[in-house]
Design a protein around this motif. Structure first.
Motif, short mmCIF file in Angstrom:
data_model
loop_
_atom_site.label_atom_id
_atom_site.label_comp_id
_atom_site.label_asym_id
_atom_site.label_seq_id
_atom_site.Cartn_x
_atom_site.Cartn_y
_atom_site.Cartn_z
N UNK A 136 0.87 -1.18 0.00
CA UNK A 136 0.00 0.00 0.00
C UNK A 136 0.90 1.22 0.00
N UNK A 137 0.58 2.16 -0.88
CA UNK A 137 1.40 3.38 -0.95
C UNK A 137 0.51 4.58 -0.68
N UNK A 138 1.08 5.75 -0.78
CA UNK A 138 0.38 6.97 -0.38
C UNK A 138 -0.89 7.20 -1.22
N UNK A 139 -0.91 6.63 -2.44
CA UNK A 139 -2.12 6.74 -3.28
C UNK A 139 -3.32 6.03 -2.66
N UNK A 140 -3.05 4.95 -1.89
CA UNK A 140 -4.17 4.23 -1.24
C UNK A 140 -4.66 4.95 0.00
N UNK A 141 -3.84 5.87 0.50
CA UNK A 141 -4.18 6.56 1.75
C UNK A 141 -5.49 7.33 1.60
N UNK A 142 -5.63 8.06 0.50
CA UNK A 142 -6.82 8.92 0.34
C UNK A 142 -8.10 8.09 0.26
N UNK A 249 -3.42 -5.38 6.84
CA UNK A 249 -4.11 -5.31 8.13
C UNK A 249 -3.36 -4.43 9.13
N UNK A 250 -2.01 -4.46 9.06
CA UNK A 250 -1.23 -3.59 9.96
C UNK A 250 -1.63 -2.13 9.76
N UNK A 251 -1.80 -1.75 8.49
CA UNK A 251 -2.17 -0.36 8.19
C UNK A 251 -3.61 -0.09 8.62
N UNK A 252 -4.51 -1.04 8.35
CA UNK A 252 -5.90 -0.85 8.75
C UNK A 252 -6.02 -0.74 10.27
N UNK A 253 -5.18 -1.49 11.01
CA UNK A 253 -5.21 -1.39 12.47
C UNK A 253 -4.75 -0.02 12.93
N UNK A 391 3.17 3.33 2.54
CA UNK A 391 2.24 3.87 3.53
C UNK A 391 2.70 3.58 4.96
N UNK A 392 3.25 2.39 5.18
CA UNK A 392 3.67 2.02 6.54
C UNK A 392 4.80 2.94 7.01
N UNK A 393 5.71 3.33 6.07
CA UNK A 393 6.81 4.25 6.42
C UNK A 393 6.25 5.62 6.80
N UNK A 394 5.24 6.02 6.04
CA UNK A 394 4.63 7.33 6.29
C UNK A 394 3.99 7.38 7.68
N UNK A 399 4.23 9.03 13.56
CA UNK A 399 4.34 8.73 15.00
C UNK A 399 5.58 9.40 15.59
N UNK A 400 6.70 9.30 14.86
CA UNK A 400 7.96 9.88 15.35
C UNK A 400 7.81 11.40 15.50
N UNK A 401 7.24 12.02 14.45
CA UNK A 401 7.12 13.49 14.47
C UNK A 401 6.14 13.96 15.54
#
Length: 589
Positions: A136-142, A249-253, A391-394, A399-401
């Protein structure tokens, strides 16, 4: 909750009907006033009626005269204090204080209830929809964020919502993936293959597909065996899908997304029937061995069968459309898909109408399109090396920021470790969601952590801080929930101060905002409203003492309960707004 705008539209609709009984579909325009001197709402129908009378009957009547006739015919009602005609024919409406006060009390006693919107409908929302074996990349985020929020809104107003993840889990790419799996992990049927990085696995198989002729042939054979449901190949396919599912699922969680998987493979068995149905009704033409369907008004035809007998995206999208309309019995279908797919989807929808699956007057089928995510350089959002942003990196960067921001404000010194962690995830994911949702989805938007974590202006950081502060007012005055509940039943909300009045009316606009979004599916309206509510609250809090303290001792001298109730009503509406946007506020921040 009562939608005050709808109430006023009913009242003015009846007045116009009585004043001009033989006028068909007269314009009905009621909007909140922009300035207090023009009352609370305005009805601006007189200008439109004046134009209609001139065009259809050649009667020249001034809008002011029309406004006077409308005002004379306003029926008895509980919400209007008085009306005034201003300028060329604007009707300024002043609401009754006791009416607004009563609505606020009802909100405090019953909680935020959805506005009445007619019969319960079945809504199918297609969103997120990543591809198996690709990250999943930033395009899937929206699509994921916008779709989740739309589902929450439809659920809040009482609709039956089916949230669908139309995964790319079928097609020719699985041939090369399975062939590569057989070579790399020959014992995959008995020992689960340790595919850690599916992205790398995909790239390796693609490289071989492009360079090794023998591998390419085997990949095509694998597709045929998979499509004929050979059990060993189905197992290989499932293994690959499962690795992807776990990553998704990690991203959906993280983002608190609820979605039902129903990928392209689900519709595979239905596709030959789709082709047959279009053939039987005489819509199919054969072009160079392909079966194509021309849809009136669309230049590019749909290809429903390739010359080798295989199906296409067009076939699976038609099968999905039919299933959602005819099997799921959807009253409203929403596809949250990027704007690039607009012509394709409109062609598919038009084909569904042409063949008689639905009537657009009865069933709403909509493409909720959205623009792309841009980097701060206003170009497509990429990493420094030019790759798509994972997406997971983003999310991890967010979280860090967020933690850095909280530590800058020295929140780590006043919050417990648990509270700090809760604040971190609330701010990080809340800001990423809000930055997306607060922009008109039709436009491209620039992704900037600095902007979204700024606690000034229309950001989640500002709103989350504002919400936490509002919630703390009663707590610092030693007023608990039980006392507030008792006061809500017994106290009259006095709205004498202009800032109390402004805040009270702003709180009650919530149902109008939701009604508008149900119509146009533009969620930034809700973000704008929450920001306006927070700033209106600040004006109220700066001008009106909620808790009065002794200047010397700091002891509480007086608690103005009705003002604390206004604080409570503001927080209650903000909390529901956050819930619809998928943002989780925290009690301490």
């Amino acid at each position: 909750m009562i939608n005050i705008n709808s109430c006023l539209q009913e009242i003015f609709g009846a007045a116009i009907q009585a004043a001009y009984p033989d006028l068909e579909n007269p314009p009905l325009v009621v909007t909140p006033s922009q300035q207090p001197k023009f009352g609370d709402y305005q009805c601006n129908s007189a200008m439109g009626i004046s134009q209609i009378l001139l065009k259809t009957r050649e009667q020249k009547v001034s809008p002011r005269e029309i406004a006077e006739r409308i005002v004379k015919n306003i029926p008895a009602n509980e919400c209007i204090e008085k009306v005034e005609i201003a300028g060329p024919g604007f009707i300024n409406v002043h609401l009754r204080k006791d009416f607004v006060s009563k609505q606020l009390s009802s909100l405090l006693i019953n909680g935020v209830q959805p506005p009445a919107i007619g019969k319960r409908k079945k809504v199918v929302v297609d969103f997120s929809s990543p591809n198996i074996a690709k990250e999943m990349h930033v395009g899937h985020l929206r699509s994921t964020i916008i779709g989740e929020s739309m589902c929450r809104l439809f659920e809040f107003v009482g609709y039956d919502v089916l949230r669908l993840n139309h995964l790319g889990d079928w097609g020719t790419q699985f041939g090369m993936l399975i062939a590569h799996l057989q070579d790399k992990f020959p014992d995959y049927l008995s020992v689960s293959p340790p595919i850690g990085d599916l992205q790398a696995f995909y790239k390796e198989s693609k490289q071989r597909f492009d360079t090794e002729e023998e591998f390419k042939k085997r990949a095509y054979q694998c597709v045929v065996l998979l499509q004929s449901k050979n059990p060993d190949f189905i197992k290989a396919w499932n293994l690959i899908c499962d690795v992807s599912r776990r990553e998704f699922q990690k991203i959906y969680n993280c983002l608190d997304i609820t979605i039902t998987e129903r990928g392209e493979s689900f519709y595979h068995e239905m596709m030959k029937d789709i082709v047959k149905e279009f053939e039987d009704k005489g819509f199919v033409q054969v072009d160079d061995g392909r079966k194509i369907v021309f849809v009136p008004g669309f230049p590019v035809p749909l290809t429903i069968m390739k010359s080798d007998g295989g199906f296409t995206y067009d076939t699976s999208d038609l099968a999905a459309l039919k299933h959602r309309l005819c099997e799921e019995k959807g009253d409203i279908l929403i596809y949250v898909v990027d704007s690039g797919q607009s012509v394709h989807l409109q062609t598919v929808f038009a084909a569904g109408q042409m063949i008689g699956w639905y009537d657009p007057k009865v069933t709403r089928v909509a493409h909720a399109a959205f623009g792309v995510v841009l980097g701060e350089d206003k170009k497509k959002f990429k990493t420094r090396s030019g790759d798509t942003v994972r997406l997971i990196d983003l999310l991890e960067e967010g979280l860090k920021r967020a933690m850095d921001k909280l530590k800058d404000k020295e929140r780590d010194k006043v919050l417990t470790p648990e509270e700090l962690k809760a604040a971190q995830t609330s701010v990080a994911f809340g800001c990423i969601k809000y930055a997306d949702l607060s922009h008109n989805r039709l436009n491209d938007y620039v992704f900037s952590f600095d902007k979204m974590l700024d606690d000034r202006g229309n950001t989640a950081a500002y709103l989350l801080y504002a919400f936490t502060r509002i919630r703390a007012i009663a707590r610092l005055a030693n007023i608990d929930e039980q006392m507030l509940r008792k006061a809500a039943r017994e106290e009259v909300l006095v709205l004498d101060h202009e800032k109390e009045w402004k805040l009270g009316k702003c709180i009650l606009r919530f149902p109008e905002i939701l009604q508008k979004i149900l119509e146009d599916l533009l969620l930034h309206t809700l973000c704008d409203y929450l920001y306006e509510l927070a700033t209106t609250f600040t004006e109220f809090y700066d001008s009106c003492y909620c808790v009065e303290k002794d200047r010397q001792t700091g002891q509480i001298v007086k608690v103005n309960m009705w003002r604390l109730l206004l604080c409570e009503a503001t927080a209650t509406v903000m909390a529901k707004g956050f819930d619809i946007l998928g943002i989780k506020p925290v009690q301490r921040m």
